[in-house]
Design an enzyme around this catalytic site. Sequence first.
Site, PDB file in Angstrom:
ATOM      1  N   ASP A  95      -0.526  -3.020   4.457  1.00 44.91           N
ATOM      2  CA  ASP A  95      -0.559  -1.572   4.632  1.00 44.91           C
ATOM      3  C   ASP A  95      -0.323  -0.782   3.341  1.00 44.91           C
ATOM      4  O   ASP A  95      -0.874   0.287   3.153  1.00 44.91           O
ATOM      5  CB  ASP A  95       0.497  -1.139   5.670  1.00 44.91           C
ATOM      6  N   HIS A  96       0.456  -1.337   2.410  1.00 43.39           N
ATOM      7  CA  HIS A  96       0.863  -0.532   1.254  1.00 43.39           C
ATOM      8  C   HIS A  96      -0.180  -0.456   0.139  1.00 43.39           C
ATOM      9  O   HIS A  96      -0.089   0.413  -0.715  1.00 43.39           O
ATOM     10  CB  HIS A  96       2.156  -1.084   0.648  1.00 43.39           C
ATOM     11  N   ASP A 160      11.336  -3.927   4.225  1.00 46.41           N
ATOM     12  CA  ASP A 160      10.966  -2.533   4.009  1.00 46.41           C
ATOM     13  C   ASP A 160      12.106  -1.693   4.551  1.00 46.41           C
ATOM     14  O   ASP A 160      12.661  -1.993   5.614  1.00 46.41           O
ATOM     15  CB  ASP A 160       9.666  -2.207   4.753  1.00 46.41           C
ATOM     16  N   ARG A 448      10.068  10.456   2.729  1.00 47.32           N
ATOM     17  CA  ARG A 448      10.613  10.560   1.364  1.00 47.32           C
ATOM     18  C   ARG A 448       9.865  11.623   0.585  1.00 47.32           C
ATOM     19  O   ARG A 448       8.663  11.764   0.714  1.00 47.32           O
ATOM     20  CB  ARG A 448      10.462   9.222   0.628  1.00 47.32           C
ATOM     21  N   SER A 643      13.925   2.533  -1.312  1.00 46.65           N
ATOM     22  CA  SER A 643      13.186   1.356  -0.879  1.00 46.65           C
ATOM     23  C   SER A 643      13.990   0.062  -0.872  1.00 46.65           C
ATOM     24  O   SER A 643      15.030  -0.061  -1.502  1.00 46.65           O
ATOM     25  CB  SER A 643      12.005   1.203  -1.830  1.00 46.65           C
ATOM     26  N   ARG A 645      12.570  -2.615  -2.090  1.00 46.58           N
ATOM     27  CA  ARG A 645      11.874  -3.471  -3.056  1.00 46.58           C
ATOM     28  C   ARG A 645      12.861  -4.192  -3.977  1.00 46.58           C
ATOM     29  O   ARG A 645      13.631  -3.576  -4.705  1.00 46.58           O
ATOM     30  CB  ARG A 645      10.851  -2.665  -3.853  1.00 46.58           C
TER      31      ARG A 645
HETATM   32  C1  MIC Z   1       8.845   3.022   0.729  1.00 46.80           C
HETATM   33  O1  MIC Z   1       8.706   3.750   1.700  1.00 46.80           O
HETATM   34  O2  MIC Z   1       9.464   3.349  -0.303  1.00 46.80           O
HETATM   35  C2  MIC Z   1       8.266   1.628   0.788  1.00 46.80           C
HETATM   36  C3  MIC Z   1       7.140   1.573  -0.154  1.00 46.80           C
HETATM   37  O3  MIC Z   1       7.771   1.364   2.080  1.00 46.80           O
HETATM   38  C4  MIC Z   1       9.373   0.653   0.416  1.00 46.80           C
HETATM   39  C5  MIC Z   1       8.951  -0.734   0.259  1.00 46.80           C
HETATM   40  C6  MIC Z   1       8.296  -1.041  -1.041  1.00 46.80           C
HETATM   41  O4  MIC Z   1       8.667  -0.526  -2.078  1.00 46.80           O
HETATM   42  O5  MIC Z   1       7.407  -1.892  -1.014  1.00 46.80           O
HETATM   43  C7  MIC Z   1      10.572   0.674   1.347  1.00 46.80           C
HETATM   44  O6  MIC Z   1      10.831   1.688   1.933  1.00 46.80           O
HETATM   45  O7  MIC Z   1      11.292  -0.328   1.433  1.00 46.80           O
HETATM   46 FE1  SF4 Z   2       4.574   3.042   4.190  1.00 47.85          FE
HETATM   47 FE2  SF4 Z   2       7.121   3.252   3.390  1.00 47.85          FE
HETATM   48 FE3  SF4 Z   2       5.564   5.407   3.639  1.00 47.85          FE
HETATM   49 FE4  SF4 Z   2       6.336   4.141   5.767  1.00 47.85          FE
HETATM   50  S1  SF4 Z   2       7.678   5.199   4.322  1.00 47.85           S
HETATM   51  S2  SF4 Z   2       4.270   4.890   5.376  1.00 47.85           S
HETATM   52  S3  SF4 Z   2       6.331   2.009   5.095  1.00 47.85           S
HETATM   53  S4  SF4 Z   2       5.319   3.726   2.198  1.00 47.85           S
END
Ligand code: MIC
Ligand code: SF4
Length: 754
Positions: A95-96, A160, A448, A643, A645
């Site tokens: 998805d990302h 995630d 976010r 995140s 990550r």
């Molecule tokens: C996000 O919303 O910041 C992400 C991208 O989904 C991350 C995961 C990532 O950095 O791959 C998260 O929320 O953990």
């Molecule tokens: Fe994707 Fe993270 Fe955004 Fe949700 S908050 S849509 S998991 S990047």
Amino acid sequence: MAFDLDMIKQVYSRLGSRVEAARKATGKPLTLTEKILYTHLTEGSTTHTYTRGVDYVDFAPDRVAMQDATAQMALLQFMQAGRPKVAVPSTVHCDHLIQAKIGADADLDTAKSQNKEVYDFLASVSDKYGIGFWKPGAGIIHQVVLENYAFPGGMMIGTDSHTPNAGGLGMIAIGVGGADACDVMAGLPWELKFPKLIGVKLTGKMSGWTSAKDIILKVAGILTVKGGTGAIVEYFGDGAQSLSATGKGTICNMGAEIGATTSIFGYDTKSEAYLRGTERADIADLANAVKEHLTGDPEVYANPESYFDQVIHINLSELEPHVNGPFTPDLAWPISKFAQAVKENGWPTKLEVGLIGSCTNSSYEDITRAASIASQAVSKNIKTAAEFTITPGSELVRYTVERDGYLKTFESMGGVVLANACGPCIGQWARHTDDPTRKNSIITSFNRNFAKRQDGNPNTHAFVASPEIVTAFVIAGDLTFNPLTDSLTNEKGEQVKFDEPMGIELPVKGFAVEDAGYQAPALDGSKVEVKVDPKSSRLQLLDPFSAWEGTDIKGLKLLIKAKGKCTTDHISMAGPWLKFRGHLDNISNNMLIGAINYFNDKADTVKNELTGEYGPVPATQRDYKAHGIGSIVVGDENYGEGSSREHAAMEPRHLGVRAILVKSFARIHETNLKKQGMLGLTFANPADYDKILEDDTFDIVGLTSFTPGKPLQVVIHHKGGLEDTITVNHTYNAQQIEWFKAGGALNIIRRQQQ
Ligand code: MIC
Ligand code: SF4
């Protein structure tokens, strides 16, 4: 895609006896959170006398979910664990990595060819080790999990931070780094500090423009981005029972923004309806049979102050729609105060783009409520003023809302439907703008809104609201407009007002889908070969990190003293860097490039103590590494917020940073550091942050007697010979100290396999 009914039966067969044992041992009625946690204790950890916020406890989660951007590192680590198959049901979701540019079909095709190597890798690892694989286009991990795998009373971890979304269906679902996922998939217990409990009592009933999103926007305003740290938030009260399962999912999802370990709602008729509506009637039947254990005890809810560490009351009948932002998700404005806030703060009033969808808000209900506003643009002859994008959360929702005509409604007022993926939410957005230096405003229904998050542009002011509020703002194109009270001038010159949004919780004709995008793993994966090209720029097999040298660590340089907010987006930016998530050395070139240097207020410009010159953070650190010199990173409050990550921990580890010393950490990031064998330390006296000067060198003292609960010392050698010795705290338990000594948790698993 079949959910594992036998596994759910096993959980439910333990539930009653574990709850009984816990009630007996504690002599108290139980919250829902405790019931589920106690049901998932490993066999070896069945005492119930844990101190909240203090004791580390071993759990046995039922499931693991991974998204493509974090799964690469999780699976590269799992491949080293020497297991033939995963120990618990696990899934990968693509998805990302899909960039939003033109629209769903074209963008998906581009992603498939650009990311082919990574998708092939993830598909073959999944096939080999018995992991379910959701192809690109199938949807965003959290929505797909809610539709297929979440179940009341279960426990899941996911790589995630928005994994808590499944709390909407009564599951304890917690975001972790890939190394934690690797442990659980390898059949090891998963350790968590026994959480504190925050209770949120919802009374009354929402109406009109107010939606579930506004509850979490309000809670974020109350608790702030740090307020949920170390806690599970349990929602209850008659107001909770009036919310749809997906609305509850939205609240739990965005609970990540207050730093909560997770959030949860009890099982009720709305959860049952959602399970039945998503073809899981057998789970609903099983859950009904153990219903009394899938909610907190009545004494707890009657008298919450006695059982929760903190209680918040929200009367939904009085709750106004909210808009939060800019730059942080906890700056909460009730809609009636928002226009004034925009004017007073000089934020750009013109709205350029509105974006709805994402894992947080893309249910059938969300789409129908937003569409009921969108349709008024056409019926009331209002010309849509701003750009508008819609990101469905899953193919199931997309297919169904298309069938029911809602996508057409959006398109007829100028909306662009993007692929079922993260897209703009994670900076995978090729935004067209005539002038990136102009201050500008956007509004999203995502979760976010840190600087640069969506489009990489520091001048973008991003606000967060419900999809229906976003849609109304898009039509008005002006952030000082209040959709509840103000009128707009339509194309005929008439003054028109919006009618209140109307939504439909679950599709009247049921959900439908042609190809949900699921691929089952091979029954016997032993013959499946996983290939990683040694010349690849996107994938790199991992080399073990080296073990601790057995002495105090001396002569460390200061790589950067980060000022203010330093989220994982600042430490390891996403967007264009997502493509290197499977290649540790390449992605390390983004290390801390977004962090603000305390000494010059600039990003990615730090002093190289060997040359005296200022240069980019990664290059400076590579120079120290080349000279065999370690360094430390200093940070402020809630360092590593956001995140899950683990790249944000692995990059400094890989490049030779030895310790991260901050005022406080966000939970997932702190664990990620420990897992990778890094030192994560906090100032015993936060004011000592001010003692750190640009040219200092550091010794970390006390490591030879590194013990749980015993602080360490840091000697700061200032330029010119002056010295300060400060005390620094840590939260390492005995096991985590072993990870540090071994150079990372994986080195221990590896050793056990040999
Ligand atoms: C996000 O919303 O910041 C992400 C991208 O989904 C991350 C995961 C990532 O950095 O791959 C998260 O929320 O953990
Ligand atoms: Fe994707 Fe993270 Fe955004 Fe949700 S908050 S849509 S998991 S990047």
